[in-house]
Design a protein around this motif. Structure first.
Motif, mmCIF file in Angstrom:
data_model
loop_
_atom_site.group_PDB
_atom_site.id
_atom_site.type_symbol
_atom_site.label_atom_id
_atom_site.label_comp_id
_atom_site.label_asym_id
_atom_site.label_seq_id
_atom_site.Cartn_x
_atom_site.Cartn_y
_atom_site.Cartn_z
ATOM 1 N N GLN A 191 37.400 12.537 13.828
ATOM 2 C CA GLN A 191 37.085 13.924 14.116
ATOM 3 C C GLN A 191 38.388 14.713 14.285
ATOM 4 N N TRP A 192 38.293 15.897 14.841
ATOM 5 C CA TRP A 192 39.451 16.791 14.988
ATOM 6 C C TRP A 192 40.548 16.103 15.790
ATOM 7 N N SER A 193 41.774 16.157 15.255
ATOM 8 C CA SER A 193 42.882 15.435 15.869
ATOM 9 C C SER A 193 44.028 16.377 16.203
ATOM 10 N N LEU A 194 45.028 15.839 16.882
ATOM 11 C CA LEU A 194 46.224 16.608 17.199
ATOM 12 C C LEU A 194 46.945 17.026 15.918
ATOM 13 N N GLU A 195 46.946 16.157 14.906
ATOM 14 C CA GLU A 195 47.570 16.506 13.631
ATOM 15 C C GLU A 195 46.867 17.691 12.980
ATOM 16 N N ASP A 196 45.540 17.699 13.033
ATOM 17 C CA ASP A 196 44.776 18.823 12.493
ATOM 18 C C ASP A 196 45.176 20.117 13.197
ATOM 19 N N GLU A 197 45.237 20.063 14.513
ATOM 20 C CA GLU A 197 45.587 21.243 15.307
ATOM 21 C C GLU A 197 46.996 21.721 14.961
ATOM 22 N N THR A 198 47.915 20.774 14.803
ATOM 23 C CA THR A 198 49.296 21.128 14.480
ATOM 24 C C THR A 198 49.400 21.787 13.111
ATOM 25 N N MET A 199 48.692 21.243 12.129
ATOM 26 C CA MET A 199 48.722 21.799 10.782
ATOM 27 C C MET A 199 48.149 23.209 10.743
ATOM 28 N N VAL A 200 47.081 23.449 11.481
ATOM 29 C CA VAL A 200 46.456 24.775 11.518
ATOM 30 C C VAL A 200 47.392 25.783 12.170
ATOM 31 N N ARG A 201 47.970 25.424 13.296
ATOM 32 C CA ARG A 201 48.873 26.344 14.000
ATOM 33 C C ARG A 201 50.114 26.647 13.160
ATOM 34 N N ARG A 202 50.615 25.638 12.492
ATOM 35 C CA ARG A 202 51.805 25.846 11.651
ATOM 36 C C ARG A 202 51.477 26.784 10.486
ATOM 37 N N ALA A 203 50.307 26.597 9.882
ATOM 38 C CA ALA A 203 49.900 27.459 8.765
ATOM 39 C C ALA A 203 49.759 28.905 9.221
ATOM 40 N N LEU A 204 49.213 29.109 10.417
ATOM 41 C CA LEU A 204 49.074 30.463 10.958
ATOM 42 C C LEU A 204 50.443 31.086 11.216
ATOM 43 N N GLU A 205 51.352 30.300 11.735
ATOM 44 C CA GLU A 205 52.689 30.817 12.023
ATOM 45 C C GLU A 205 53.451 31.145 10.738
ATOM 46 N N LEU A 206 53.356 30.273 9.750
ATOM 47 C CA LEU A 206 54.081 30.490 8.500
ATOM 48 C C LEU A 206 53.634 31.759 7.790
ATOM 49 N N THR A 207 52.357 32.078 7.904
ATOM 50 C CA THR A 207 51.815 33.268 7.242
ATOM 51 C C THR A 207 51.763 34.483 8.167
ATOM 52 N N HIS A 208 52.316 34.319 9.382
ATOM 53 C CA HIS A 208 52.344 35.403 10.378
ATOM 54 C C HIS A 208 50.934 35.901 10.716
ATOM 55 N N MET A 209 50.004 34.957 10.787
ATOM 56 C CA MET A 209 48.621 35.296 11.130
ATOM 57 C C MET A 209 48.234 34.768 12.499
ATOM 58 N N ASP A 210 49.194 34.198 13.243
ATOM 59 C CA ASP A 210 48.860 33.592 14.527
ATOM 60 C C ASP A 210 48.339 34.620 15.535
ATOM 61 N N GLU A 211 48.862 35.838 15.485
ATOM 62 C CA GLU A 211 48.397 36.856 16.422
ATOM 63 C C GLU A 211 47.041 37.436 16.027
ATOM 64 N N MET A 212 46.573 37.122 14.836
ATOM 65 C CA MET A 212 45.270 37.610 14.370
ATOM 66 C C MET A 212 44.236 36.494 14.315
ATOM 67 N N ALA A 213 44.535 35.362 14.929
ATOM 68 C CA ALA A 213 43.690 34.176 14.795
ATOM 69 C C ALA A 213 42.255 34.403 15.247
ATOM 70 N N GLU A 214 42.052 35.253 16.253
ATOM 71 C CA GLU A 214 40.705 35.463 16.787
ATOM 72 C C GLU A 214 39.984 36.647 16.147
ATOM 73 N N ARG A 215 40.648 37.333 15.243
ATOM 74 C CA ARG A 215 39.990 38.434 14.544
ATOM 75 C C ARG A 215 39.098 37.896 13.433
ATOM 76 N N THR A 216 38.033 38.625 13.110
ATOM 77 C CA THR A 216 37.171 38.197 12.012
ATOM 78 C C THR A 216 37.826 38.530 10.681
ATOM 79 N N VAL A 217 37.568 37.690 9.708
ATOM 80 C CA VAL A 217 38.181 37.874 8.390
ATOM 81 C C VAL A 217 37.747 39.200 7.775
#
Length: 274
Positions: free
Chosen positions: A111-137
């Motif tokens: 199931q969901w792992s620390l690696e999954d969480e790390t990859m998601v957070r890194r992807a958000l940071e790389l695309t500068h979308m981390d501050e918009m993570a809770e906004r709807t698409v």
């Protein structure tokens, strides 16, 4: 080495032939860009190489394996694709969307792992979308929405990334930002990047390998300095131009003048791109 290779590939839409007996090799660890006029088949070819379109005949080889013999999840662990104009369910947040990139790694044992969480957070940071993570698409602007989809693609963590017009809806600054991001992923992590781009000058700047498509066939393939010529632009795009050297990147720079407006030729001195 090749990341993706087609052998005698034939693609059809109904009874309409798109490509016939096509052989193409995508170099591993490089950036390849497909260019060509509207309707030439570049997006169709990209979708087929990603197994989104079943070929009429022929074979596609991904990292040495026949792509048809691989499971959907195995393909998704090796290759991610961002199609043109993707859509998300209403109310889905950016974080929820990006998490979908980790689906190929989930099963009833894992199931969901620390690696999954790390990859998601890194992807958000790389695309500068981390501050918009809770906004709807669906609340995002076109450019922000495109960056959210790119973040989902990055979260998938595949060695090969395929993107169909990834700079659509983006202003010039964000186009460069996205292409710089993909370039960094290639340079720092040796990821294979395959893109469809409309901007020839950006294709010349970022691509190691340019594939020009005309009349549903490969017209030319190779380094931009070799491939991009005034004859190619005229043959492929039916556009008159002069090619000069980009003063910053030393890559070919296409200066179009079309058919109606004639330039003062004397002021545009040809430059041989070496």
């Amino acid at each position: 080495m090749t990341a993706i290779q087609s052998k005698d590939l034939s693609l059809y839409y109904g009874d309409t032939c798109i490509f016939k007996d096509l052989d193409i090799s995508i170099p591993k660890g490089k950036i390849t860009v497909f260019i060509g006029s509207n309707g030439c088949g570049k997006s169709t070819l990209l979708r087929s190489l990603a197994r989104l379109l079943k070929p009429k005949s022929g074979q596609i080889v991904l990292d040495g394996s026949d792509i048809g013999s691989l499971s959907t999840k195995e393909v998704a662990r090796r290759m991610s694709i961002l199609p043109q104009g993707p859509s998300a369910p209403e109310g889905l947040t950016v974080l929820q969307l990006v998490k979908q990139g980790r689906y190929p790694y989930q099963n009833w044992l894992q199931q969901w792992s620390l690696e999954d969480e790390t990859m998601v957070r890194r992807a958000l940071e790389l695309t500068h979308m981390d501050e918009m993570a809770e906004r709807t698409v669906d609340s995002l602007s076109g450019g922000q929405r495109q960056r959210a989809w790119i973040a989902m693609t990055l979260a998938q963590g595949t060695p090969t990334i395929m993107l169909d017009e990834p700079t659509t809806y983006l202003d010039l600054a964000h186009q460069i930002e996205v292409l710089d991001l993909l370039y960094d992923l290639n340079q720092q992590e040796q990821r294979t990047i395959v893109m469809v781009l409309h901007d020839i000058n950006l294709a010349c700047r970022y691509a190691h390998n340019v594939v020009a498509i005309k009349d549903r066939a490969i017209y030319a393939q190779g380094q931009a300095n070799t491939v991009i010529t005034e004859k190619l632009i005229l043959d492929v795009f039916d556009l008159h131009c002069q090619i000069i050297k980009d003063p910053l990147f030393q890559t070919p720079l296409v200066v179009p003048f079309g058919k109606g407006i004639k330039p003062v030729i004397e002021t545009l001195q040809p430059v041989t791109v070496s």
